[in-house]
Motif scaffolding. Structure first.
Motif, PDB file in Angstrom:
ATOM      1  N   THR A  83     -17.929  44.400  11.017  1.00  0.00           N
ATOM      2  CA  THR A  83     -18.762  43.352  10.406  1.00  0.00           C
ATOM      3  C   THR A  83     -19.580  43.919   9.256  1.00  0.00           C
ATOM      4  O   THR A  83     -19.656  43.320   8.172  1.00  0.00           O
ATOM      5  N   THR A  84     -20.177  45.072   9.483  1.00  0.00           N
ATOM      6  CA  THR A  84     -20.979  45.719   8.444  1.00  0.00           C
ATOM      7  C   THR A  84     -20.145  46.010   7.207  1.00  0.00           C
ATOM      8  O   THR A  84     -20.558  45.734   6.064  1.00  0.00           O
ATOM      9  N   VAL A  95     -27.580  44.992   3.646  1.00  0.00           N
ATOM     10  CA  VAL A  95     -27.043  44.945   5.008  1.00  0.00           C
ATOM     11  C   VAL A  95     -27.842  45.901   5.892  1.00  0.00           C
ATOM     12  O   VAL A  95     -27.929  47.100   5.604  1.00  0.00           O
ATOM     13  N   VAL A  96     -28.424  45.342   6.944  1.00  0.00           N
ATOM     14  CA  VAL A  96     -29.184  46.129   7.912  1.00  0.00           C
ATOM     15  C   VAL A  96     -28.458  46.029   9.252  1.00  0.00           C
ATOM     16  O   VAL A  96     -28.242  44.932   9.759  1.00  0.00           O
ATOM     17  N   SER A  97     -28.084  47.177   9.833  1.00  0.00           N
ATOM     18  CA  SER A  97     -27.289  47.171  11.052  1.00  0.00           C
ATOM     19  C   SER A  97     -27.979  47.932  12.178  1.00  0.00           C
ATOM     20  O   SER A  97     -28.719  48.883  11.942  1.00  0.00           O
ATOM     21  N   ALA A 105     -25.168  55.514  13.587  1.00  0.00           N
ATOM     22  CA  ALA A 105     -25.878  55.325  12.315  1.00  0.00           C
ATOM     23  C   ALA A 105     -25.100  55.939  11.157  1.00  0.00           C
ATOM     24  O   ALA A 105     -24.995  55.352  10.078  1.00  0.00           O
ATOM     25  N   LYS A 106     -24.530  57.120  11.375  1.00  0.00           N
ATOM     26  CA  LYS A 106     -23.766  57.782  10.316  1.00  0.00           C
ATOM     27  C   LYS A 106     -22.555  56.957   9.908  1.00  0.00           C
ATOM     28  O   LYS A 106     -22.271  56.786   8.721  1.00  0.00           O
ATOM     29  N   PHE A 107     -21.841  56.419  10.892  1.00  0.00           N
ATOM     30  CA  PHE A 107     -20.670  55.601  10.589  1.00  0.00           C
ATOM     31  C   PHE A 107     -21.075  54.314   9.868  1.00  0.00           C
ATOM     32  O   PHE A 107     -20.405  53.880   8.925  1.00  0.00           O
ATOM     33  N   LEU A 108     -22.158  53.691  10.313  1.00  0.00           N
ATOM     34  CA  LEU A 108     -22.609  52.444   9.696  1.00  0.00           C
ATOM     35  C   LEU A 108     -23.024  52.665   8.249  1.00  0.00           C
ATOM     36  O   LEU A 108     -22.683  51.879   7.364  1.00  0.00           O
TER      37      LEU A 108
END
Length: 215
Positions: A83-84, A95-97, A105-108
């Motif tokens: 989705t991100t 975009v805040v995930s 967090a690193k992947f996002l």
């Protein structure tokens, strides 16, 4: 007032939606569970049932038109990541995930998130600091080096003025306000007298705050 796309109406997402509504923002909420969407109708501007990993569905929402897109999916990291990534590909401005671990967090961040929030980690840190010392009443981290504490006026400061204590010069800490009987007073000066039983809002580097107040 901002227009916000909120994806994920679990407990965390629901609370965000409620607070955004109280702040007067326009919220479009999305979840694939019909019951969650229906239960949110009283505190969001609009809501839709849908799969946020479907590019056509996301595009139909007009993600470019929202000031902020918040992804609060917590039980399926793959869906959160997809989705991100899709939001950013479709032109989302911000975009805040949500992340539960550093690796997430690193992947996002690598796949489209502009910012990441850690609700469990942040609350855990606040709880540990708040309840590990009797003289700390609140805490807000500004970055990894600076924070704001609501802290009890030390007994040794009772009856002394802010100027006399000169905490800024001695510890590089700023007193931002005084709370008396639950009421916050921000109009303070070097002549403001401190009293035991009051609390102060103090701003500074973590190491300076820890040294000054023995945190």
């Amino acid at each position: 007032m901002k227009s916000i796309l909120l994806i994920g109406l679990g407990r965390f997402g629901k609370h965000i939606a409620i607070h955004l509504n109280q702040l007067g923002h326009q919220v479009m909420a999305v979840d694939y569970v019909e019951e969650r969407v229906e239960s949110s109708l009283s505190f969001v501007t609009n809501a839709q049932i849908g799969d946020s990993t479907n590019a056509d569905f996301l595009q139909s929402l007009g993600v470019r038109n929202f000031d902020v897109c918040i992804v609060t999916i917590g039980n399926n990291f793959q869906s959160s990541l997809e989705t991100t990534s899709l939001l950013k590909e479709l032109g989302a401005k911000l975009v805040v995930s949500r992340a539960a671990r550093d690796v997430q967090a690193k992947f996002l961040l690598r796949n489209g998130a502009d910012e990441v929030v850690y609700p469990e980690k942040q609350l855990a840190k606040w709880t540990a600091i708040r309840y590990s010392a009797d003289h700390i009443f609140d805490y807000m981290e500004l970055d990894k080096d600076h924070a704001i504490f609501e802290i009890q006026v030390p007994d040794s400061w009772n009856g002394r003025t802010i100027g006399h204590i000169d905490i800024r010069k001695k510890f590089n800490i700023n007193i931002m306000g005084i709370k008396k009987n639950g009421k916050l007073e921000l109009s303070i000066s070097p002549d403001t007298v401190l009293e035991s039983g009051e609390t102060m809002l103090v701003l500074g580097r973590n190491r300076d705050l820890q040294k000054c107040f023995r945190i």
